[in-house]
Design an enzyme around this catalytic site. Structure first.
Site, mmCIF file in Angstrom:
data_model
loop_
_atom_site.group_PDB
_atom_site.id
_atom_site.type_symbol
_atom_site.label_atom_id
_atom_site.label_comp_id
_atom_site.label_asym_id
_atom_site.label_seq_id
_atom_site.Cartn_x
_atom_site.Cartn_y
_atom_site.Cartn_z
ATOM 1 N N SER A 64 75.739 25.293 13.418
ATOM 2 C CA SER A 64 75.083 25.567 12.136
ATOM 3 C C SER A 64 75.935 26.392 11.170
ATOM 4 O O SER A 64 75.646 26.428 9.981
ATOM 5 C CB SER A 64 73.742 26.275 12.369
ATOM 6 O OG SER A 64 73.955 27.577 12.890
ATOM 7 N N LYS A 138 73.466 33.636 10.388
ATOM 8 C CA LYS A 138 73.533 32.882 9.129
ATOM 9 C C LYS A 138 74.261 33.716 8.078
ATOM 10 O O LYS A 138 74.570 34.888 8.295
ATOM 11 C CB LYS A 138 72.123 32.552 8.602
ATOM 12 C CG LYS A 138 71.212 31.813 9.572
ATOM 13 C CD LYS A 138 71.662 30.399 9.869
ATOM 14 C CE LYS A 138 70.724 29.716 10.858
ATOM 15 N NZ LYS A 138 71.249 28.393 11.287
#
Length: 290
Positions: A64, A138
């Site tokens: 990701s 993230k």
């Protein structure tokens, strides 16, 4: 003229001559195998302290955050500065606890119950990755008070400024697969996105769920500041320059991961010099007593 040895009583009932002889007698040294358990305990305690308060290593199990982070990379996370009130800033790569439901459907840990229990114990002190860690990694795109525009066919905009995002995975579009329109980030919250926009379940797909896709600042563990392993992927994780140009909002302020080995290396590095110093000091004391 001869000198007679003093036999006057010393403190504790002994004589001065006896006391001097006892002082010169070398103390019994511990063998390596007797010292080893002590060193291991010290190393474990140091590892726990480093992991808890200073720096912790995390492993990357998904794609990701490509191309910034690859699957299998180990990153070091700064857990120290948040103790002094530092909060995440735009552009930083951060590790945070699951805000609620982001990791639903993730593969469960495999193996026997004994193996999982051993892994849980070792991961507690940082000697191997956790099998059931509930943390994600993230990039912070916007902080409390910011306005984010994430529309199909357009770059991501923060407070009206279009971001230049060279870190986004090649071929992935900034917002095309999960456009959310215009969003204002509440105070004390963050808007986060993965660098591989086509393979990241971040704030965008969770926007219409409980929590609206925002990450509470209090859930942030720390900032990832360097890729430490493998050596071939070593690199720092600076804030991209595009975020330096983002204006503050009016009245505003400027993937699952596991905990692998890492703190123990620093702990052992601190213990070994101390052990060598102690043994050298003991040898000097023994030679003086001869």
């Amino acid at each position: 003229m001869s000198v007679r040895q003093s036999t006057e009583p010393g403190e504790g009932g002994g004589t001065k001559a006896t006391d001097s002889a006892e002082e010169r007698r070398p103390r019994r040294k511990l063998t390596f195998w007797q010292e080893l358990p002590i060193l291991v305990v010290i190393a474990v305690l140091l590892a726990l302290g480093i992991k808890t308060f200073f720096v912790q290593a995390f492993s990357i199990p998904s794609g990701s955050m490509q191309q910034t982070l690859s699957k299998g990379d180990r990153v070091l996370v700064d857990k120290f500065t948040p103790w002094f009130g530092a909060e995440p800033e735009r552009g930083e790569v951060v590790v945070f606890h699951d805000p609620g439901g982001w990791l639903e459907g993730s593969p469960a840990g495999s193996g026997s119950s004994f193996g999982r229990n051993v892994q849980k114990v070792l991961s507690t002190i940082g000697l191997m990755p956790s099998g059931d860690e509930k943390d994600l990694i993230k990039r912070v795109i916007a902080v409390g008070g910011d306005t984010v525009e994430c529309k199909a066919g357009s770059p991501v905009k923060v407070n009206g400024l279009a971001l230049d995002e060279p870190y986004v995975y090649p071929g992935a579009k900034p917002c095309d697969n999960d456009p959310v329109g215009t969003v204002t980030v509440p105070k004390g919250k963050l808007w986060v996105m993965g660098d591989h926009r086509n393979d990241s379940r971040d704030s965008r797909p969770h926007h219409n769920e409980t929590g609206d896709g925002f990450v509470p600042v209090d859930d942030v563990i720390g900032r990832a500041f360097v890729v430490a392993w493998p050596i071939s992927n070593w690199s720092t994780l600076p804030v991209p320059s595009t975020f330096d140009r983002v204006p503050d909002a009016p009245g505003g302020s400027a993937a699952p991961v596991g905990a692998p080995a890492g703190p123990e290396a620093a702990a052992l590095a601190a213990v070994v010099p101390v052990a060598l110093w102690r043994r050298r000091r003991a040898r000097k004391g023994a030679s003086r007593g001869r």
